[in-house]
Design an enzyme around this catalytic site. Sequence first.
Site, PDB file in Angstrom:
ATOM      1  N   GLU A 178      -3.584  -6.863  15.281  1.00 31.69           N
ATOM      2  CA  GLU A 178      -3.088  -5.569  14.797  1.00 31.69           C
ATOM      3  C   GLU A 178      -4.210  -4.521  14.884  1.00 31.69           C
ATOM      4  O   GLU A 178      -3.952  -3.340  15.029  1.00 31.69           O
ATOM      5  CB  GLU A 178      -2.566  -5.686  13.348  1.00 31.69           C
ATOM      6  CG  GLU A 178      -1.728  -4.486  12.924  1.00 31.69           C
ATOM      7  CD  GLU A 178      -0.956  -4.705  11.627  1.00 31.69           C
ATOM      8  OE1 GLU A 178       0.180  -5.202  11.680  1.00 31.69           O
ATOM      9  OE2 GLU A 178      -1.490  -4.370  10.558  1.00 31.69           O
ATOM     10  N   HIS A 185      -3.108 -33.203  18.951  1.00 33.13           N
ATOM     11  CA  HIS A 185      -1.952 -34.008  19.370  1.00 33.13           C
ATOM     12  C   HIS A 185      -0.779 -33.121  19.776  1.00 33.13           C
ATOM     13  O   HIS A 185       0.361 -33.566  19.786  1.00 33.13           O
ATOM     14  CB  HIS A 185      -1.572 -34.978  18.242  1.00 33.13           C
ATOM     15  CG  HIS A 185      -2.673 -35.970  18.001  1.00 33.13           C
ATOM     16  ND1 HIS A 185      -2.781 -37.137  18.706  1.00 33.13           N
ATOM     17  CD2 HIS A 185      -3.760 -35.915  17.188  1.00 33.13           C
ATOM     18  CE1 HIS A 185      -3.880 -37.787  18.312  1.00 33.13           C
ATOM     19  NE2 HIS A 185      -4.485 -37.059  17.400  1.00 33.13           N
ATOM     20  N   GLU A 219      10.980  -4.573   3.968  1.00 30.44           N
ATOM     21  CA  GLU A 219      11.083  -5.998   3.619  1.00 30.44           C
ATOM     22  C   GLU A 219      10.616  -6.230   2.184  1.00 30.44           C
ATOM     23  O   GLU A 219      11.259  -6.942   1.404  1.00 30.44           O
ATOM     24  CB  GLU A 219      10.212  -6.843   4.571  1.00 30.44           C
ATOM     25  CG  GLU A 219      10.636  -6.792   6.025  1.00 30.44           C
ATOM     26  CD  GLU A 219       9.971  -5.667   6.807  1.00 30.44           C
ATOM     27  OE1 GLU A 219       9.685  -4.597   6.226  1.00 30.44           O
ATOM     28  OE2 GLU A 219       9.748  -5.861   8.011  1.00 30.44           O
ATOM     29  N   LYS A 259      10.024  -0.765  13.406  1.00 31.29           N
ATOM     30  CA  LYS A 259      10.484  -0.496  12.040  1.00 31.29           C
ATOM     31  C   LYS A 259      11.554   0.587  12.040  1.00 31.29           C
ATOM     32  O   LYS A 259      12.590   0.464  11.402  1.00 31.29           O
ATOM     33  CB  LYS A 259       9.313   0.009  11.181  1.00 31.29           C
ATOM     34  CG  LYS A 259       8.378  -1.052  10.664  1.00 31.29           C
ATOM     35  CD  LYS A 259       7.410  -0.410   9.679  1.00 31.29           C
ATOM     36  CE  LYS A 259       6.199  -1.272   9.410  1.00 31.29           C
ATOM     37  NZ  LYS A 259       5.184  -0.612   8.589  1.00 31.29           N
ATOM     38  N   LYS A 313       0.834  -1.204   0.000  1.00 28.22           N
ATOM     39  CA  LYS A 313       0.000   0.000   0.000  1.00 28.22           C
ATOM     40  C   LYS A 313       0.869   1.256   0.000  1.00 28.22           C
ATOM     41  O   LYS A 313       0.652   2.184  -0.753  1.00 28.22           O
ATOM     42  CB  LYS A 313      -0.916  -0.042   1.228  1.00 28.22           C
ATOM     43  CG  LYS A 313      -1.869   1.111   1.326  1.00 28.22           C
ATOM     44  CD  LYS A 313      -2.791   0.930   2.509  1.00 28.22           C
ATOM     45  CE  LYS A 313      -3.548   2.216   2.771  1.00 28.22           C
ATOM     46  NZ  LYS A 313      -4.365   2.141   3.986  1.00 28.22           N
ATOM     47  N   GLY A 320      -4.641  -2.100   5.253  1.00 31.04           N
ATOM     48  CA  GLY A 320      -3.895  -3.248   4.705  1.00 31.04           C
ATOM     49  C   GLY A 320      -4.535  -4.579   5.058  1.00 31.04           C
ATOM     50  O   GLY A 320      -4.731  -5.441   4.193  1.00 31.04           O
ATOM     51  N   ARG A 321      -4.892  -4.753   6.329  1.00 32.63           N
ATOM     52  CA  ARG A 321      -5.397  -6.069   6.745  1.00 32.63           C
ATOM     53  C   ARG A 321      -6.844  -6.316   6.325  1.00 32.63           C
ATOM     54  O   ARG A 321      -7.410  -7.370   6.629  1.00 32.63           O
ATOM     55  CB  ARG A 321      -5.197  -6.263   8.255  1.00 32.63           C
ATOM     56  CG  ARG A 321      -5.754  -5.158   9.116  1.00 32.63           C
ATOM     57  CD  ARG A 321      -5.254  -5.260  10.564  1.00 32.63           C
ATOM     58  NE  ARG A 321      -5.663  -4.097  11.350  1.00 32.63           N
ATOM     59  CZ  ARG A 321      -4.991  -2.974  11.422  1.00 32.63           C
ATOM     60  NH1 ARG A 321      -3.858  -2.830  10.729  1.00 32.63           N
ATOM     61  NH2 ARG A 321      -5.426  -1.966  12.155  1.00 32.63           N
TER      62      ARG A 321
HETATM   63  O1  F6P Z   1       2.906  -4.700   9.734  1.00 33.77           O
HETATM   64  C1  F6P Z   1       2.543  -3.387   9.604  1.00 33.77           C
HETATM   65  C2  F6P Z   1       1.954  -3.051   8.296  1.00 33.77           C
HETATM   66  O2  F6P Z   1       1.902  -1.675   8.246  1.00 33.77           O
HETATM   67  C3  F6P Z   1       0.584  -3.678   8.057  1.00 33.77           C
HETATM   68  O3  F6P Z   1      -0.436  -2.994   8.637  1.00 33.77           O
HETATM   69  C4  F6P Z   1       0.532  -3.709   6.580  1.00 33.77           C
HETATM   70  O4  F6P Z   1      -0.463  -4.577   6.156  1.00 33.77           O
HETATM   71  C5  F6P Z   1       1.915  -4.183   6.262  1.00 33.77           C
HETATM   72  O5  F6P Z   1       2.728  -3.527   7.208  1.00 33.77           O
HETATM   73  C6  F6P Z   1       2.390  -3.931   4.867  1.00 33.77           C
HETATM   74  O6  F6P Z   1       2.353  -2.599   4.503  1.00 33.77           O
HETATM   75  P1  F6P Z   1       2.444  -2.161   2.989  1.00 33.77           P
HETATM   76  O7  F6P Z   1       1.292  -2.757   2.261  1.00 33.77           O
HETATM   77  O8  F6P Z   1       2.396  -0.669   2.991  1.00 33.77           O
HETATM   78  O9  F6P Z   1       3.751  -2.668   2.445  1.00 33.77           O
END
Ligand code: F6P
Length: 564
Positions: A370, A401, A229, A529, A223, A284-285
Amino acid sequence: MQQKNASKLRLLNIGITMTSRTSLPSWQALTEHAKEMKQQHMNDLFAADKQRFNKFSIKLPAFLLDYSKNLITADTFNQLITLAKDCDLEGWREKMLNGEHINRTEDRAVLHTALRNRSLTPMILEGENITEQVERALSKMKTFSEQVRQGKWLGYSGKRITDVVSIGVGGSNLGPQMVTEALKQYSDNSLNVHYVSNVDGTQIADVLRPLNPENVMFIISSKTFTTTETMTNARTAVKWLTSSSFDDKAVAKHFVAVSANKENAMAFGIDKDNIFDMWDWVGGRFSLWSAIGLPIALDLGFEKFLELLDGAHEIDNHFCNTKLEENAPVILALLSVWNCTFLGAQSQAILPYDQSLHMLSAYMQQAEMESNGKSVSWDGREVDYPTVPTIWGEVGINGQHAFYQYLHQSNNVVPADFIGSVESVTPVKGHHQTLIANYFAQTQALMQGVNEEQVRADLKAKGRQPDYINNVAPHKVHKGNRPTNSILMKRISPRSIGSLIALYEHKIFVQGIILQICSFDQWGVELGKSLANNIEKELESSDINDSLDSSTAGLIDFYKSNLS
Ligand code: F6P
């Protein structure tokens, strides 16, 4: 400037209640009622009322929700509904659906429901009909997914795409990957879809190793298009492609992006036409319904992606139009508040009795924790009650189990959601019935338990000696009285999975309203972060930073001095 003032006004006009929930008479009544209910056992509640299942279950087109195995009476239920009304849940639902900025700390609307507004009713946000925006985005997804699936989209060397690698993390990964896994049996295998989320190079290396760059389409889902990452993995993917194609232009044929940040995506080198929209009114979620779900559409075909949206839309309609007493997401949320905030449970298990839902608990961890894993209320006060539980889980049979011992006999009560389906999508003779028998038996055992008298009688009937019985009996007692919800779908399908996810999304919204939690921000992930960025600089520097705490300095020192 004018715009800034307008947005400030919206934030102020949102109608924030300044009083703590604990001052509500319904909250106080529930606190007292919880003390009485802790003395009750569900066995007695079931014995006293043969209609308990009928009273405490709901049948919706997508699933049956049985919540009768909770430590509640009709009185508890009515008091919880009163609490929801006292919190003006219906008013807040309207605010969300009308696009008010209920994501207050980020000053944004929360309109993931618009992404699956299959009735196509206009939804106006700041003068724009966002239903039209969504339809345009869906149409772009349709065209693209069909081109790729039908082999009409060709790579740099003129070959068709056979593999899709989706790069994203958190909300830009968990939803699509969980759904892809859940609906594997619905894929016609036109394409192989892979996911990369971890910055640990092992994952991308493992995914790319067997692939041929000429046949691969990368989707960079972010987003913000700033997430370290994801950007690191995306750069590695570009290098991998261009080192084989010897041509930077290959990127245009092998990379698409899904992002609300077009500038960054273009600066990264992605062709303008290959960028799929996202909007700031989608968290995002909650975004798998948008182009973030592109890997799902590529895997299953666009029509099945629409069925997923249909299933979610069905639950949106149920959530919006059904009275609170019969409203499945509202009931699930109230039961969570009852079990955790009033009865003191600290964690909740998600237990799918369906292998295809093996990622559901991971998905639910982000969705609920979250969103509501917070302890400050809307107006910035520390709340004086526990909020949401730790969410964890595993597919049921493997869990049985592993950790079910704890569920049955530990001194912590863990409310659990059991999720399964009447029919298997992959029937293998004799398997599904055994699976479902275990599902039902576990909820029964958690509810009923077995008392010492029963244990002793059983051991005696088996001819055990008194000494043995005295030794063993206390260890075989199961107190029972452990709450569970049972969700039973007819079968896993794009539509039923859409409904299941939307059920939980609305549950999370309701929890946030009852607990006065800002469900749609995630400041708690920001600190780590930014510290990671600082520490990365420390790892590259040859100097020692004296201002670091001794533990962090010690870790950095050990790392640097052991690098080969
Ligand atoms: O883990 C934190 C977060 O900001 C989430 O809320 C989000 O879904 C994810 O990182 C990825 O963010 P982006 O879509 O901006 O890369």
